[in-house]
Design a protein around this motif. Structure first.
Motif, mmCIF file in Angstrom:
data_model
loop_
_atom_site.group_PDB
_atom_site.id
_atom_site.type_symbol
_atom_site.label_atom_id
_atom_site.label_comp_id
_atom_site.label_asym_id
_atom_site.label_seq_id
_atom_site.Cartn_x
_atom_site.Cartn_y
_atom_site.Cartn_z
ATOM 1 N N PRO A 1 -15.041 8.520 2.188
ATOM 2 C CA PRO A 1 -13.791 7.832 2.480
ATOM 3 C C PRO A 1 -13.062 8.424 3.680
ATOM 4 O O PRO A 1 -13.198 9.599 3.995
ATOM 5 N N LYS B 1 2.517 7.002 -2.903
ATOM 6 C CA LYS B 1 1.499 5.949 -2.771
ATOM 7 C C LYS B 1 0.454 6.312 -1.706
ATOM 8 O O LYS B 1 -0.701 5.933 -1.816
ATOM 9 N N LEU B 2 0.877 7.023 -0.678
ATOM 10 C CA LEU B 2 -0.063 7.418 0.378
ATOM 11 C C LEU B 2 -1.056 8.445 -0.165
ATOM 12 O O LEU B 2 -2.241 8.407 0.152
ATOM 13 N N SER C 1 5.845 8.420 0.735
ATOM 14 C CA SER C 1 5.764 8.076 -0.670
ATOM 15 C C SER C 1 4.467 8.621 -1.289
ATOM 16 O O SER C 1 3.478 8.855 -0.581
ATOM 17 N N GLN D 1 -3.643 6.734 -2.721
ATOM 18 C CA GLN D 1 -4.678 5.879 -2.109
ATOM 19 C C GLN D 1 -5.886 6.669 -1.631
ATOM 20 O O GLN D 1 -6.944 6.102 -1.429
ATOM 21 N N ASN D 2 -5.670 7.963 -1.365
ATOM 22 C CA ASN D 2 -6.695 8.706 -0.630
ATOM 23 C C ASN D 2 -7.602 9.554 -1.514
ATOM 24 O O ASN D 2 -7.212 10.000 -2.591
ATOM 25 N N ARG D 3 -8.828 9.739 -1.053
ATOM 26 C CA ARG D 3 -9.823 10.571 -1.737
ATOM 27 C C ARG D 3 -10.408 11.546 -0.710
ATOM 28 O O ARG D 3 -10.969 11.110 0.291
ATOM 29 N N MET D 4 -10.250 12.837 -0.983
ATOM 30 C CA MET D 4 -10.795 13.836 -0.058
ATOM 31 C C MET D 4 -11.286 15.046 -0.841
ATOM 32 O O MET D 4 -10.811 15.287 -1.957
ATOM 33 N N VAL E 1 -13.440 12.371 -4.965
ATOM 34 C CA VAL E 1 -14.211 11.459 -4.114
ATOM 35 C C VAL E 1 -15.344 10.869 -4.941
ATOM 36 O O VAL E 1 -16.001 11.577 -5.696
ATOM 37 N N SER E 2 -15.545 9.547 -4.847
ATOM 38 C CA SER E 2 -16.705 8.958 -5.517
ATOM 39 C C SER E 2 -17.566 8.270 -4.451
ATOM 40 O O SER E 2 -17.062 7.810 -3.434
ATOM 41 N N THR E 3 -18.847 8.196 -4.698
ATOM 42 C CA THR E 3 -19.763 7.598 -3.725
ATOM 43 C C THR E 3 -19.687 6.078 -3.807
ATOM 44 O O THR E 3 -19.701 5.508 -4.895
ATOM 45 N N LYS E 4 -19.580 5.427 -2.645
ATOM 46 C CA LYS E 4 -19.442 3.972 -2.621
ATOM 47 C C LYS E 4 -20.646 3.270 -2.019
ATOM 48 O O LYS E 4 -20.847 2.087 -2.241
ATOM 49 N N GLY E 5 -21.413 3.986 -1.221
ATOM 50 C CA GLY E 5 -22.579 3.365 -0.589
ATOM 51 C C GLY E 5 -22.198 2.445 0.553
ATOM 52 O O GLY E 5 -21.054 2.382 0.967
ATOM 53 N N SER F 1 -7.310 20.212 5.765
ATOM 54 C CA SER F 1 -7.112 19.853 7.175
ATOM 55 C C SER F 1 -5.982 18.836 7.320
ATOM 56 O O SER F 1 -5.272 18.818 8.324
ATOM 57 N N THR F 2 -5.796 18.003 6.295
ATOM 58 C CA THR F 2 -4.679 17.046 6.337
ATOM 59 C C THR F 2 -3.342 17.779 6.297
ATOM 60 O O THR F 2 -2.414 17.470 7.057
ATOM 61 N N LYS G 1 -9.358 8.997 5.704
ATOM 62 C CA LYS G 1 -7.965 9.281 5.392
ATOM 63 C C LYS G 1 -7.050 8.183 5.928
ATOM 64 O O LYS G 1 -7.293 7.642 6.986
ATOM 65 N N GLN H 1 -5.376 2.612 2.702
ATOM 66 C CA GLN H 1 -6.687 2.065 2.334
ATOM 67 C C GLN H 1 -6.668 0.538 2.425
ATOM 68 O O GLN H 1 -6.686 -0.167 1.409
ATOM 69 N N LEU I 1 0.833 -1.204 0.000
ATOM 70 C CA LEU I 1 0.000 0.000 0.000
ATOM 71 C C LEU I 1 0.867 1.253 0.000
ATOM 72 O O LEU I 1 0.481 2.290 -0.525
ATOM 73 N N ASN I 2 2.024 1.151 0.624
ATOM 74 C CA ASN I 2 2.866 2.328 0.789
ATOM 75 C C ASN I 2 4.290 1.830 1.040
ATOM 76 O O ASN I 2 4.469 0.860 1.776
ATOM 77 N N ASP I 3 5.273 2.477 0.416
ATOM 78 C CA ASP I 3 6.644 2.027 0.653
ATOM 79 C C ASP I 3 7.425 2.980 1.555
ATOM 80 O O ASP I 3 8.531 2.675 1.976
ATOM 81 N N ARG I 4 6.859 4.142 1.852
ATOM 82 C CA ARG I 4 7.520 5.087 2.761
ATOM 83 C C ARG I 4 6.444 5.856 3.512
ATOM 84 O O ARG I 4 5.948 6.829 2.974
ATOM 85 N N ASP J 1 -17.581 5.238 3.328
ATOM 86 C CA ASP J 1 -18.148 6.265 2.462
ATOM 87 C C ASP J 1 -18.888 7.276 3.337
ATOM 88 O O ASP J 1 -19.847 6.888 4.017
#
Lengths: 406, 152
Positions: free
Chosen positions: A143, B88-89, B86, B92-95, B133-137, B102-103, A145, A148, A56-59, A141
């Motif tokens: 989502p 990658k973090l 990275s 992965q995220n949706r905001m 952001v997409s709705t997932k239900g 705020s992050t 932070k 994931q 998911l993450n390498d750092r 939902d």
């Protein structure tokens, strides 16, 4: 530290263990030099992770399993998830490792070397379920932070160590002790040596449970580097973030521990249920303690195509935080009807339990097999997402696999 | 014994069979070696070689080194976000904009992130545009199922 400015033998041994091969001209490496494999490592071979694990993450390093990789009764190293908040410590020398027990509520602070811990206290071994508080976060939902995680941030390995309670009793606690907090050797992502990465803890009652260990072995071998070598606090059934890796200290507190990641919203959920997306103030967030009832179908892998007329053997694990699992059922009709699975007793308290069943299908078509566990208090897993929370913790919705009968 | 007799009687055809086999085996070995050594290495190393030659290369809208979607503001994200963690973090995220703001604020308060200055707006716009952001239900349909025949 070393006069000649080369790597010490113990550092070299740790390095070789991490790489999985001896560094041939290791004695010639000047201290401070990073091998290419350290600068740009293949994390999977460096930390002995199966290639099917998901990075998911390498750092920082965060790796999860897939459901079918967790089929073993005792989770082996290559299928164990990794959740790091900071960088893996560079110097990990078991020979010189020590643990400091301090805090307002110890009679007198005291330090033990790892050898002293091993020699002075009785060793105990338990199978302990460790699940990341955020396992299942990806489904929430709106989502939440963070990493994931889907379903694979859970493990149940065999941990060996000494009981934290034996060590705390030897040191001597004051009557006002209410909590312990751990301190670890990991390094902050910003590189700031003054910043503690994560320092969480548990109430004194959990700390004094017989299964709460200062562990030095996992599955009969020294704990792998990425899982906390050479010493780890292991408290099964609670969010795995309380099981501090690379353990250097335990503070016995006269109040709820206040280290990094104890504060809201980390590892906290709204004290009262809220509508999805609600902003919740810090004082209305409560610390997660025992993890909720949950189960995972680990065999077969999702996507099996069966010949019509054949039945299907399914199996998996179920766990319930501090509690025991009483029952596991499965459904092939989206929860309209449920059938019981056979369920084993845990090998010890806080260890996950195995379930299995033989599934018959009424005919050809697309099916989903849903598993639903019930704990000893009669609480079951929800079929849809549980209550929304700002950080996406505690998703224990039923696990599902897809099957086609053709 | 048996072998020797066989050899005596069939020396000629035997040697031609040997020669033929040797040619066939060599050819096969060659093919196998080629397949083992060339093909996987080529496919596996393509990306890393390209990254090695041009670390900032963009292909199919993806910045190869970080995996970020190419777009206005990506450079600022790389500059401010990836020194500590990275990409990658991020990916992965949706905001929404308030969530990213705020992050960033949280990272400044607790994680040693610096003041982004004018880049803060650029970063937030990039993130909300490229990773919406997409709705997932309450429960999504099972996705990405890899079907396989099961023999039990």
């Amino acid at each position: 530290m070393n006069r000649r400015g080369f790597l010490s033998r113990t550092t070299l041994a740790a390095l070789s263990a991490a790489i999985g091969a001896e560094v041939f001209y290791g004695a010639e490496i000047p201290s401070g030099y990073q091998l290419i494999i350290e600068q740009d490592p293949d994390l999977f071979s460096l930390y002995h992770k199966d290639r099917d694990m998901v990075l998911l993450n390498d750092r920082p390093i965060n790796i999860e399993a897939k459901a079918h990789l967790l089929d073993d009764h005792v989770t082996p190293e290559q299928f164990m998830f990794v959740r790091n908040n900071g960088k893996v410590p560079g110097e990990l020398d078991a020979g010189s490792w020590s643990l400091l027990i301090n805090g307002e509520s110890v009679r007198q602070a005291r330090s033990f070397t790892l050898e002293e811990l091993k020699e002075q206290f009785t060793h105990h071994t338990y199978h302990l379920t460790l699940e990341c508080g955020g396992n299942g976060r990806s489904e929430f939902d709106p989502p939440a932070k963070g990493n994931q995680w889907t379903v694979g941030a859970v493990s149940c390995a065999k941990w060996t160590g000494v009981r934290l309670r034996d060590v705390l009793r030897e040191v001597g606690l004051k009557e006002d002790a209410v909590y312990i907090g751990y301190h670890a050797a990991d390094i902050h992502l910003s590189g700031d040596p003054r910043k503690e990465v994560i320092s969480r803890g548990i109430p004194i009652a959990k700390a004094l449970q017989q299964e709460t260990l200062l562990a030095f072995e996992m599955n009969g071998k020294p704990i792998p580097i990425i899982h906390g070598f050479p010493l780890r606090l292991v408290a099964g059934g609670w969010p795995a973030s309380v099981s501090g890796k690379w353990l250097k200290g335990i503070s016995v507190r006269n109040k709820v521990h206040d280290g990094p990641k104890m504060e809201s919203p980390s590892y906290r959920v709204p004290c009262r249920p809220v509508a999805p997306g609600t902003e919740v103030s810090a004082e209305d967030m409560c610390i997660i303690e025992s993890m909720p009832i949950k189960s995972l179908i680990t065999n077969p892998r999702s996507g099996a195509i069966l010949e019509a007329g054949k039945n299907l053997r399914i199996k998996g694990h179920a766990w319930a935080g501090e509690l025991e699992v009483d029952k596991v059922s499965y459904s092939i009709d989206f929860g309209a009807t449920w059938q019981d699975c056979t369920l084993d007793k845990p090998l010890n308290r806080l260890g996950w339990q195995q379930f299995k069943a033989i599934v018959d299908f009424p005919g050809k078509g697309y099916f989903e097999i849903w598993a639903r566990a019930t704990d000893s208090r009669g609480i079951s897993q929800p079929m849809v997402l549980p209550g929304w929370n700002p950080k996406g913790y505690l998703n224990n919705a039923c696990h599902r696999i897809a099957v086609k009968v053709a | 014994m048996k072998n020797q007799q066989f050899k005596k009687r069939n020396t000629r055809p035997y040697s031609s069979i040997m020669l033929l086999s040797a040619i066939v085996i060599t050819a096969l070995l060659g093919i196998v070696t080629y397949l083992m050594m060339e093909t996987p290495e080529e496919t596996e190393s393509t990306v890393s070689t390209e990254i090695a030659t041009d670390p900032e290369r963009i292909e199919d809208g993806i910045h190869l080194r970080t995996g970020l979607k190419a777009g206005e503001g990506m450079d600022a994200v790389i500059r401010h976000c990836t020194p500590c963690h990275s990409a990658k973090l991020v990916i992965q995220n949706r905001m929404d904009a308030a969530g990213w703001e705020s992050t960033i604020h949280w990272m400044q308060e607790t994680q040693n992130l610096w003041d982004l200055g004018d880049d803060q707006e650029v970063v937030i716009q990039y993130l909300t545009r490229e990773y919406p952001v997409s709705t997932k239900g309450r429960r999504q349909v099972l996705k990405d199922i890899e079907w396989y025949s099961l023999e039990q």
